[in-house]
Motif scaffolding. Structure first.
Motif, PDB file in Angstrom:
ATOM      1  N   GLY A   1       0.818  -1.203   0.000  1.00  0.00           N
ATOM      2  CA  GLY A   1       0.000   0.000   0.000  1.00  0.00           C
ATOM      3  C   GLY A   1       0.854   1.256   0.000  1.00  0.00           C
ATOM      4  O   GLY A   1       1.999   1.246   0.433  1.00  0.00           O
ATOM      5  N   GLY A   2       0.275   2.342  -0.506  1.00  0.00           N
ATOM      6  CA  GLY A   2       1.011   3.603  -0.574  1.00  0.00           C
ATOM      7  C   GLY A   2       1.029   4.150  -1.982  1.00  0.00           C
ATOM      8  O   GLY A   2      -0.020   4.412  -2.573  1.00  0.00           O
ATOM      9  N   PRO A   3       2.217   4.331  -2.577  1.00  0.00           N
ATOM     10  CA  PRO A   3       2.292   4.947  -3.903  1.00  0.00           C
ATOM     11  C   PRO A   3       1.822   4.021  -5.021  1.00  0.00           C
ATOM     12  O   PRO A   3       1.952   2.800  -4.939  1.00  0.00           O
ATOM     13  N   PHE A   4       1.252   4.627  -6.070  1.00  0.00           N
ATOM     14  CA  PHE A   4       0.831   3.873  -7.244  1.00  0.00           C
ATOM     15  C   PHE A   4       0.923   4.786  -8.465  1.00  0.00           C
ATOM     16  O   PHE A   4       0.944   6.015  -8.345  1.00  0.00           O
ATOM     17  N   ALA A   5       0.979   4.193  -9.651  1.00  0.00           N
ATOM     18  CA  ALA A   5       1.017   4.947 -10.902  1.00  0.00           C
ATOM     19  C   ALA A   5       0.295   4.152 -11.975  1.00  0.00           C
ATOM     20  O   ALA A   5       0.435   2.926 -12.062  1.00  0.00           O
ATOM     21  N   ARG A   6      -0.520   4.860 -12.788  1.00  0.00           N
ATOM     22  CA  ARG A   6      -1.265   4.209 -13.876  1.00  0.00           C
ATOM     23  C   ARG A   6      -1.154   5.050 -15.135  1.00  0.00           C
ATOM     24  O   ARG A   6      -1.273   6.272 -15.102  1.00  0.00           O
ATOM     25  N   PHE A   7      -0.941   4.360 -16.274  1.00  0.00           N
ATOM     26  CA  PHE A   7      -0.901   5.029 -17.566  1.00  0.00           C
ATOM     27  C   PHE A   7      -1.885   4.347 -18.505  1.00  0.00           C
ATOM     28  O   PHE A   7      -1.842   3.129 -18.695  1.00  0.00           O
ATOM     29  N   SER A   8      -2.811   5.143 -19.069  1.00  0.00           N
ATOM     30  CA  SER A   8      -3.802   4.642 -20.037  1.00  0.00           C
ATOM     31  C   SER A   8      -3.619   5.389 -21.347  1.00  0.00           C
ATOM     32  O   SER A   8      -3.302   6.582 -21.354  1.00  0.00           O
ATOM     33  N   PHE A   9      -3.864   4.694 -22.452  1.00  0.00           N
ATOM     34  CA  PHE A   9      -3.691   5.324 -23.763  1.00  0.00           C
ATOM     35  C   PHE A   9      -4.482   4.528 -24.787  1.00  0.00           C
ATOM     36  O   PHE A   9      -4.930   3.411 -24.525  1.00  0.00           O
ATOM     37  N   GLY A  10      -4.689   5.128 -25.964  1.00  0.00           N
ATOM     38  CA  GLY A  10      -5.402   4.404 -27.010  1.00  0.00           C
ATOM     39  C   GLY A  10      -6.047   5.329 -28.011  1.00  0.00           C
ATOM     40  O   GLY A  10      -5.569   6.442 -28.246  1.00  0.00           O
TER      41      GLY A  10
ATOM     42  N   ASN B   1     -11.621  13.102 -33.908  1.00  0.00           N
ATOM     43  CA  ASN B   1     -10.623  13.025 -32.836  1.00  0.00           C
ATOM     44  C   ASN B   1      -9.589  11.965 -33.180  1.00  0.00           C
ATOM     45  O   ASN B   1      -9.787  11.141 -34.078  1.00  0.00           O
ATOM     46  N   ASP B   2      -8.497  11.961 -32.465  1.00  0.00           N
ATOM     47  CA  ASP B   2      -7.406  11.048 -32.789  1.00  0.00           C
ATOM     48  C   ASP B   2      -7.197  10.006 -31.699  1.00  0.00           C
ATOM     49  O   ASP B   2      -7.714   8.900 -31.772  1.00  0.00           O
ATOM     50  N   SER B   3      -6.451  10.342 -30.663  1.00  0.00           N
ATOM     51  CA  SER B   3      -6.068   9.385 -29.638  1.00  0.00           C
ATOM     52  C   SER B   3      -6.277   9.984 -28.259  1.00  0.00           C
ATOM     53  O   SER B   3      -6.686  11.132 -28.114  1.00  0.00           O
ATOM     54  N   PHE B   4      -6.017   9.190 -27.233  1.00  0.00           N
ATOM     55  CA  PHE B   4      -6.103   9.712 -25.878  1.00  0.00           C
ATOM     56  C   PHE B   4      -4.933   9.200 -25.056  1.00  0.00           C
ATOM     57  O   PHE B   4      -4.304   8.188 -25.373  1.00  0.00           O
ATOM     58  N   PHE B   5      -4.638   9.929 -23.992  1.00  0.00           N
ATOM     59  CA  PHE B   5      -3.619   9.505 -23.027  1.00  0.00           C
ATOM     60  C   PHE B   5      -3.998  10.059 -21.676  1.00  0.00           C
ATOM     61  O   PHE B   5      -4.501  11.179 -21.544  1.00  0.00           O
ATOM     62  N   LYS B   6      -3.814   9.267 -20.642  1.00  0.00           N
ATOM     63  CA  LYS B   6      -4.171   9.640 -19.274  1.00  0.00           C
ATOM     64  C   LYS B   6      -3.114   9.095 -18.335  1.00  0.00           C
ATOM     65  O   LYS B   6      -2.808   7.904 -18.360  1.00  0.00           O
ATOM     66  N   LEU B   7      -2.581   9.974 -17.497  1.00  0.00           N
ATOM     67  CA  LEU B   7      -1.534   9.572 -16.540  1.00  0.00           C
ATOM     68  C   LEU B   7      -1.989   9.928 -15.130  1.00  0.00           C
ATOM     69  O   LEU B   7      -2.428  11.063 -14.877  1.00  0.00           O
ATOM     70  N   THR B   8      -1.907   8.968 -14.227  1.00  0.00           N
ATOM     71  CA  THR B   8      -2.296   9.166 -12.835  1.00  0.00           C
ATOM     72  C   THR B   8      -1.208   8.617 -11.921  1.00  0.00           C
ATOM     73  O   THR B   8      -0.696   7.509 -12.137  1.00  0.00           O
ATOM     74  N   THR B   9      -0.835   9.391 -10.920  1.00  0.00           N
ATOM     75  CA  THR B   9       0.075   8.909  -9.887  1.00  0.00           C
ATOM     76  C   THR B   9      -0.421   9.451  -8.549  1.00  0.00           C
ATOM     77  O   THR B   9      -0.964  10.551  -8.470  1.00  0.00           O
ATOM     78  N   GLY B  10      -0.299   8.650  -7.500  1.00  0.00           N
ATOM     79  CA  GLY B  10      -0.829   9.092  -6.233  1.00  0.00           C
ATOM     80  C   GLY B  10      -0.317   8.278  -5.064  1.00  0.00           C
ATOM     81  O   GLY B  10       0.607   7.454  -5.197  1.00  0.00           O
ATOM     82  N   PHE B  11      -0.947   8.501  -3.911  1.00  0.00           N
ATOM     83  CA  PHE B  11      -0.525   7.845  -2.675  1.00  0.00           C
ATOM     84  C   PHE B  11      -1.738   7.590  -1.814  1.00  0.00           C
ATOM     85  O   PHE B  11      -2.578   8.485  -1.618  1.00  0.00           O
ATOM     86  N   SER B  12      -1.842   6.369  -1.304  1.00  0.00           N
ATOM     87  CA  SER B  12      -2.926   6.006  -0.393  1.00  0.00           C
ATOM     88  C   SER B  12      -2.364   5.888   1.026  1.00  0.00           C
ATOM     89  O   SER B  12      -1.348   5.231   1.246  1.00  0.00           O
ATOM     90  N   PHE B  13      -3.060   6.528   1.972  1.00  0.00           N
ATOM     91  CA  PHE B  13      -2.596   6.524   3.362  1.00  0.00           C
ATOM     92  C   PHE B  13      -3.369   5.480   4.171  1.00  0.00           C
ATOM     93  O   PHE B  13      -4.550   5.283   3.945  1.00  0.00           O
TER      94      PHE B  13
END
Length: 247
Positions: A219-228, A235-247
């Motif tokens: 538990g704690g830090p995490f990172a996710r990358f989505s694209f397509g 429209n063309d493509s998409f990209f989404k980046l998420t990084t965070g921390f759970s306490f």
């Protein structure tokens, strides 16, 4: 002056024992509070909403139910043009068994996107967001479904302007290869569903593609990358980046 915290071979004096019992009860209560309270923060970025920090938390009343709250600082990215758009909401989370939880919430917005289509002043009460999140977390499978309806609470649009409303939903489902790494597919759809001078609904974007996620096993830090790809014509493509921390 006699020291009333003095220890004696025969045992503790009463005030000392009382103080120790009080400290012990505080530690137990604190441990229980930590177990009941959860909080996470995340930094998100995609090409439509721009950069937007989020937070979410919960306080459990039992093993099956918890009070939840969340916030989204939409104004950090594209939302800066929407009157520093801000969302805050509360709700309840219910454990449905076998790794499944259901979280209905209602959010309130400040800004000017819904109340005037960005043409009016930034106000509190720009809109309301009834929403539902369903989470799935098992040993080898993870997933999430979200649905939210963004409706204006006030009409601040100029004579030639319009209020706006949106339907926003997504679904992702993935395989947990380990507690550290998971991957899967992400689908997300944003619809301009109407407004005071909007006759027909239109697709803003319709994203489909894979994601990869890395998480600390304990538990704690995490990172996710989505694209397509974006399925909306033009429209063309998409990209989404998420990084965070759970306490």
């Amino acid at each position: 002056m006699k020291n009333w915290l003095q220890f004696k071979p025969s045992g503790m004096r009463f005030p000392t024992a009382l103080l120790c019992a009080f400290i012990l009860s505080l530690n137990i209560a604190w441990a229980q509070e930590e177990k009941q309270f959860n909080f996470s923060v995340a930094l998100n970025s995609d090409q439509f909403f721009g950069f937007y920090p989020t937070f979410q938390g919960s306080y459990g009343f039992s093993d099956k139910a918890a009070l939840t709250f969340y916030g989204i600082h939409w104004g950090g990215g594209t939302g800066a043009n929407w009157g520093n758009w801000t969302e805050f909401g509360i709700g309840a989370n219910f454990q449905a068994g076998d790794g499944l939880s259901i979280n209905p919430q209602i959010g309130f917005l400040g800004g000017n996107l819904l109340s005037s289509g960005t043409a009016g002043p930034a106000i509190f009460g720009d809109g309301i967001v009834p929403n539902l999140t369903v989470n799935l977390l098992k040993e080898k499978v993870e997933g999430q479904f979200y649905f939210g309806y963004y409706a204006p609470l006030r009409d601040e649009a100029p004579t030639t302007g319009t209020t706006l409303s949106y339907v926003h939903y997504w679904l992702n489902l993935g395989f947990r290869a380990s507690q550290f790494f998971s991957f899967g597919a992400h689908y997300e759809h944003l619809i301009n569903s109407g407004g005071s001078n909007v006759e027909t609904s239109t697709d803003v974007y319709q994203w489909l593609g894979p994601y990869v996620q890395f998480s600390k096993p304990t538990g704690g830090p995490f990172a996710r990358f989505s694209f397509g790809t974006d399925l909306v014509e033009g429209n063309d493509s998409f990209f989404k980046l998420t990084t965070g921390f759970s306490f």
